[in-house]
Each structure stands twice: as structure tokens, then as C-alpha cells.
Scaffold this motif. Structure first.
Motif, PDB file in Angstrom:
ATOM      1  N   ARG A  99       0.826  -1.336  -0.015  1.00 60.70           N
ATOM      2  CA  ARG A  99      -0.050  -0.131  -0.058  1.00 60.70           C
ATOM      3  C   ARG A  99       0.955   1.103  -0.151  1.00 60.70           C
ATOM      4  O   ARG A  99       2.193   1.133   0.169  1.00 60.70           O
ATOM      5  N   TYR A 154      -5.980   1.016   7.303  1.00 59.78           N
ATOM      6  CA  TYR A 154      -6.211   0.152   6.104  1.00 59.78           C
ATOM      7  C   TYR A 154      -6.695  -1.238   6.497  1.00 59.78           C
ATOM      8  O   TYR A 154      -7.575  -1.504   5.769  1.00 59.78           O
ATOM      9  N   LYS A 171      -2.201  -0.393  -4.859  1.00 58.77           N
ATOM     10  CA  LYS A 171      -1.726   0.371  -3.665  1.00 58.77           C
ATOM     11  C   LYS A 171      -2.431   1.998  -3.884  1.00 58.77           C
ATOM     12  O   LYS A 171      -2.620   2.493  -2.914  1.00 58.77           O
ATOM     13  N   HIS A 192      -6.142   2.277  -2.856  1.00 59.59           N
ATOM     14  CA  HIS A 192      -6.283   2.434  -1.534  1.00 59.59           C
ATOM     15  C   HIS A 192      -5.752   3.702  -0.849  1.00 59.59           C
ATOM     16  O   HIS A 192      -6.458   4.073   0.175  1.00 59.59           O
ATOM     17  N   SER A 193      -4.688   4.449  -1.501  1.00 57.74           N
ATOM     18  CA  SER A 193      -4.301   5.384  -0.941  1.00 57.74           C
ATOM     19  C   SER A 193      -5.239   6.605  -1.102  1.00 57.74           C
ATOM     20  O   SER A 193      -5.873   7.172  -0.239  1.00 57.74           O
TER      21      SER A 193
END
Length: 317
Positions: A126, A181, A230, A233-234
Motif C-alpha cells: 500500500r 487500512y 496500492k 487504496h491511497s
């Protein structure tokens, strides 16, 4: 025309893909091209690179990377590494040459631990949440201008994580950003499932609640596909944090943001590793890029904000 303007000018903006309050505008390049490097995830998985503390005692703002591969290794701005004495994020994008060992600048994202859990770091899979990356980017750019160092304001990084963790009810004993997360894993994976990459996509401009959150683009669609999860997700963690915010009524148009990047002032610094760091500063944007020769390997940009303050939500027009 410089390499960065040329790279931005060749981008085609695809139709948005939307998942809940997060929209992804694909940034398309004219053709597929293979990258001349490995990602850090690939190198670590193959045993071709290691990331460790710089010494037995360690140093919070730097780590040691050893690349034993025959290819360079790309380390992404905001990429998180876990283990060793505490979890860290990388302060800017770095290309480590083949058979090279480098000290790299990092920031801690786990304020409550300084105890060894492993000798080597592992890839977290991530990147730091986008608003935190934006804050860090502005801080690193300021430090580069003032002192030549690639350092963020560590206290500000910790404070921002603490504040966000409280809002998201994801506080941990070690004040680790990772907890946010972990507690949001299912929702973040739903974003990934809903945002499929397009053919020739080398990056994306992300919009949250109708406002620009930032963009990442690479020199190769292959790198985007390897890094997309990743980065979703950020931006996705910020989308979850802002889920209750009212969306903007005006439909977003990404052209204004890309135009602002083309018009932004540029400063160039020798990179840590291969190439040059280019930092961008404009009235409405801040950004950073790694340029090797005439190739923009990675460009990241966010709406501008006051240094150390959460970025404001700029409308894309």
C-alpha cells in the motif's frame, strides 16, 4: 518543450470509472511500452533487493536499500514498508540503479514503536493515504529548496495520522497508520474491484466527492497495473474519510488540473539514485516527478494547500 510538458501533452483522459464517492479518470498514453526497471514489490519478492535499518541502532528518517538485480528498482513516493524498528513511508520516488546500495529518505508512520520486529522490511502493498502524501510532498519540496534534504516534518506526519485515525475510529497501540487500512480492508478492496484499468492506462486522476484529490502517472501502463491497487487504496482511504461530505454539484473536468501542471514552476534537483527530481509549484497545484533522460518515470501531483495543512478540495474544470 521540456520532457514533463511533453509527457503531460501526450496524455489522453479517458471516461471516468466510479466506485461510491471515488472516481478515477484514466490517463492514457499513445502505446504500451515495457518499463526498464523492476518495482520494489517485484524485487523484494524475488529476493533481488533488501530494505533494512541503516544500522543496529537505526535512524528514523532513513533506510538502507540494497539492489542486487541486473535492473534498476523503482521505489514509489509514499510506498509503505513494514517491520524492523517501525513502519515507514518513502519520501519521494527513487530509482535505485542495478547493483547499487542507497540510503533513502523516509518518514515514520508508527509513532508508538521503536523495537525490532524483523531484520528486513517487507512491502506493505500500500501507499500512504493521498492527503498525507500531499502534505509530505509539500514539506519535502520545501526542504529541498531550503537545505537540499528530502525530509518531511515528522511531527506533522504523526499528528495527521493521529487525527485521521481518530476520525476513522482506527487507533492502535503503536499509533500505526496501518490500522486504518486493516479496519477498512473490505471497503478498500471494493474500490479496487470497481475501478478496472483501461487499455493503455499509465495513470489516473482521482476525484473524491466531485473534487480533485490528486494524480499519479508512470512511463508505462505495466507499472500502473502493478501499482494501481496500492494507489487506489491511497485515494480510497481518503474517500472513506470523506464519505459524509457533500459532493460538488458541478461535474468535474480534469483538463484544468492538467493545464495547471503544465503552467507550474519547475525546479530540478539531482535525484537520489538515477535521474533528476523535478518539483512543481503552482497557484492550484503541487507536484513532484522523477525524470530519467527524457522520460518522466513517475509524476505525482495534488491540489495546492498551505504547508502542513490538509489539502483543500479543488474543483476540476
Amino acid at each position: 518543450m521540456d520532457s514533463l510538458t511533453a509527457a503531460l501533452s501526450q496524455l489522453e483522459v479517458g471516461p471516468p470509472v466510479i466506485a461510491a464517492n471515488l472516481a478515477m479518470y484514466p490517463l492514457l498514453v499513445p502505446e504500451e511500452s515495457a518499463p526498464g526497471y523492476l518495482t520494489l514489490d517485484e524485487a523484494l519478492a524475488a529476493g533481488l533487493a533488501t530494505v533494512t535499518e541503516v544500522s543496529e541502532s537505526g535512524s528514523v528518517p532513513e533506510l538502507l536499500v540494497k539492489n542486487t538485480a541486473k535492473q534498476p528498482v523503482l521505489i514509489l513516493d509514499g510506498e509503505e514498508l513494514v517491520g524492523a524498528k517501525q513502519n515507514r513511508i518513502v519520501n519521494l520516488t527513487i530509482l535505485v540503479a542495478a547493483a547499487q546500495t542507497l540510503h533513502i529518505p523516509v518518514s515514520c508512520v508508527e509513532a508508538g514503536r521503536w523495537a525490532r520486529r524483523s531484520r528486513e522490511f517487507a512491502a506493505a502493498g500500500r501507499a500512504h493515504y493521498a492527503s498525507g502524501r500531499a502534505q509530505k510532498l509539500a514539506q519535502v519540496s520545501f526542504a529541498m529548496r531550503m537545505t537540499g534534504e528530502r525530509m518531511a516534518d515528522q511531527c506533522a506526519v504523526w499528528a495527521d495520522i493521529d487525527e485521521k485515525s481518530r476520525r476513522m475510529q482506527a487507533e492502535s497501540d503503536t499509533r500505526a497508520a496501518a490500522e486504518m487500512y486493516e479496519r477498512s480492508r473490505a471497503k478498500l478492496e471494493a474500490f479496487v474491484a470497481g475501478l478496472e484499468p483501461a487499455p493503455r492506462q499509465a495513470g489516473a486522476l482521482f476525484v473524491i466527492n466531485g473534487a480533485v484529490a490528486g494524480m499519479d502517472v508512470f512511463d508505462s501502463p505495466s507499472t500502473w497495473r502493478k501499482s494501481m491497487r496500492k494507489l487506489v487504496h491511497s485515494y480510497g482511504l481518503d474517500a472513506l474519510d470523506r464519505a459524509e461530505s457533500a459532493p460538488r454539484r458541478t461535474p468535474p473536468r480534469p483538463g484544468r488540473f492538467l493545464s495547471a501542471l503544465k503552467d507550474a514552476e519547475r525546479e530540478r534537483f539531482p535525484a537520489i539514485g538515477v535521474g533528476d527530481d523535478v518539483r512543481l509549484t503552482g497557484r492550484a497545484v503541487v507536484g513532484g516527478g522523477l525524470v530519467v533522460g527524457d522520460t518522466v518515470v513517475h509524476l505525482v501531483a495534488f491540489p495546492a494547500s498551505k504547508r502542513g495543512v490538509r489539502p483543500r478540495e479543488e474543483r476540476v474544470e
